[in-house]
Design a protein around this motif. Structure first.
Motif, short mmCIF file in Angstrom:
data_model
loop_
_atom_site.label_atom_id
_atom_site.label_comp_id
_atom_site.label_asym_id
_atom_site.label_seq_id
_atom_site.Cartn_x
_atom_site.Cartn_y
_atom_site.Cartn_z
N PRO A 139 2.48 13.42 5.45
CA PRO A 139 2.41 11.99 5.15
C PRO A 139 2.73 11.70 3.68
O PRO A 139 2.53 12.54 2.81
CB PRO A 139 0.94 11.62 5.44
CG PRO A 139 0.33 12.79 6.09
CD PRO A 139 1.20 13.99 5.87
N GLN A 145 3.83 -2.70 3.24
CA GLN A 145 5.08 -2.92 3.96
C GLN A 145 6.20 -2.97 2.93
O GLN A 145 6.00 -3.50 1.84
CB GLN A 145 5.04 -4.27 4.71
CG GLN A 145 3.99 -4.36 5.79
CD GLN A 145 4.24 -3.38 6.93
OE1 GLN A 145 5.39 -3.15 7.31
NE2 GLN A 145 3.18 -2.77 7.42
N GLU A 165 0.07 3.65 2.78
CA GLU A 165 -0.22 3.47 4.20
C GLU A 165 -0.26 2.01 4.63
O GLU A 165 0.31 1.64 5.65
CB GLU A 165 -1.53 4.16 4.55
CG GLU A 165 -1.67 4.37 6.03
CD GLU A 165 -2.62 5.52 6.35
OE1 GLU A 165 -3.34 5.40 7.34
OE2 GLU A 165 -2.66 6.50 5.58
N ASP A 166 -0.93 1.16 3.86
CA ASP A 166 -1.08 -0.24 4.26
C ASP A 166 -0.01 -1.15 3.66
O ASP A 166 -0.08 -2.36 3.80
CB ASP A 166 -2.47 -0.75 3.88
CG ASP A 166 -3.55 0.01 4.63
OD1 ASP A 166 -3.29 0.39 5.79
OD2 ASP A 166 -4.63 0.26 4.05
N PRO A 185 -1.20 8.30 0.05
CA PRO A 185 -2.06 7.44 0.87
C PRO A 185 -2.01 5.96 0.50
O PRO A 185 -2.23 5.11 1.37
CB PRO A 185 -3.47 8.02 0.64
CG PRO A 185 -3.36 8.90 -0.56
CD PRO A 185 -1.95 9.37 -0.64
N GLN A 186 -1.69 5.65 -0.74
CA GLN A 186 -1.70 4.23 -1.09
C GLN A 186 -0.55 3.47 -0.41
O GLN A 186 -0.53 2.24 -0.41
CB GLN A 186 -1.65 4.03 -2.62
CG GLN A 186 -0.35 4.40 -3.30
CD GLN A 186 -0.32 5.84 -3.76
OE1 GLN A 186 -0.99 6.70 -3.20
NE2 GLN A 186 0.49 6.11 -4.77
#
Ligand code: PLP
Length: 357
Positions: free
Chosen positions: A7, A16, A13-14, A10-11
């Motif tokens: 992946p 667009q 992930e949310d 992590p920042q």
């Protein structure tokens, strides 16, 4: 062979990808560009200058010739000007240099969404103090929050995008005074508002002004923006910027346009006159509330009897692209239209009337 993929950070992930829904249309009124391209006689000078650019050599990393022109026009030294690949690059550099893990950005929504995305990308905490119902700054609340001392940077958009209103310079000054946080005033639409907090720069080393060639100067495709600020702030930004982000062709184009900037004033006057006509026409439409603007665009809200997204689509079907904010926080059922030329504005008004019928 391992067929999977690790992946991303992590920042992300949310988040667009930034999508302005910039679709081809006959009448493009969604991105606040100057609808008139650079005048032909200035284009000829540009072609002459671009022909002289050595394409095989790296550009001047800091665009010193252009920096000197901008510094002189603003009564500053070269060290107080920094160029970027559009204002957007400089906004990202600010988040890299003043944000980061354990650091905090103060956002004043509704405003330019890029600020918040940059903060999230750089693992910067975001504190929100929404604007008031008329989109003016919540000055006292922002001042009190800054006085707590944990805000690292904030950005005040003046005129604000998408609401179009200027920030009260008294509040800008109080916010600059409230703490040592970096206070960036985004004046992307300065040439339309003809208002600036430039006088405050001499007194507040924590204040910076962002401007761009993308709007009034018809160079959105060329990607040039600049910051005015204290040399110590700009020194930090130089550490994070991409060394050759402002390419040699763009530098040459921008030098010619900046040298000829007085020639844009007539076109700006015409846009301002069209803005007032458009505002009057929008006000006369039932079900539409338009907000006054100090810029080259107008935000308007539709009555709840209408679905803003559906109206946006009907406008696009009629060949008119505007910006849809109908689902955006604090902008319930709002659309934003850039002020075009008389013909474009007429097309928009006609299409809007039909869409609401
Ligand atoms: C358009 C805009 C910018 C900068 O745009 P660039 O094309 O990257 O120079 C910055 N801030 C606001 C509020 C804008 O609307």
């Amino acid at each position: 062979m391992n067929p999977s993929i690790r992946p991303a950070a992590p920042q992300l992930e949310d988040l667009q990808p930034y999508d302005p829904k910039y679709l081809p249309a006959d009448v493009m009124l969604s991105a606040n560009e100057n609808t008139a391209d650079v005048p032909p006689e200035i284009r000829r000078q540009i072609e002459h200058e671009v022909r002289k650019v050595a394409l095989n050599r790296y550009p001047d990393p800091l665009a010193n010739d252009l920096r000197d022109m901008i510094a002189e026009a603003n009564g500053l030294d070269r060290d107080q000007v920094l160029l970027g690949n559009g204002g957007d690059e400089l906004l990202f550099d600010i988040a890299l240099a003043w944000g980061g893990p354990g650091r905090t950005y103060l956002d004043m929504p509704p405003t330019f969404s890029v600020y918040r995305s940059n903060a999230l990308l750089t693992n910067t905490a975001v504190v929100e103090i929404p604007r008031q119902i008329d989109f003016s700054l919540s000055g006292e609340a922002c001042q009190r929050r800054l006085e707590q001392g944990d805000i690292d940077y904030t950005i005040i958009t003046s005129p604000n995008n998408p609401s179009g209103n200027l920030a009260d310079p008294l509040w800008v000054e109080r916010l600059a005074e409230a703490s040592d946080a970096l206070v960036v005033v985004d004046e992307a639409y300065f040439e339309f508002s003809r208002n600036t907090v430039r006088p405050l720069l001499d007194r507040y080393p924590n204040l910076c002004i962002l401007r761009t060639f993308s709007k009034a100067f018809s160079l959105a495709g060329v990607r040039i923006g600049y910051l005015l600020g204290h040399e110590d702030v700009l020194t930090q930004l130089k550490k994070v910027r991409q060394p050759y982000s402002v390419n040699a062709v763009s530098q040459a184009v921008a030098r010619v346009v900046y040298g000829n900037r007085a020639a844009f004033e007539k076109g700006i006057d015409a846009i301002l006159a069209e803005r007032e006509r458009l505002l009057g026409a929008l006000d006369a439409l039932a079900g539409v509330s338009a907000y006054p603007s100090d810029s080259n665009f107008i935000l308007f809200a539709l009555d709840d009897a209408y679905d803003g997204g559906a109206v946006w689509q009907r406008l696009l079907d009629a060949g008119v692209l505007v910006r849809d904010f109908s689902q955006a926080p604090y902008l319930h059922n709002c659309l934003r239209v850039s002020v075009g030329n008389e013909y474009e504005n007429d097309c928009f008004l006609e299409a809007l009337e039909a869409a609401l019928a």
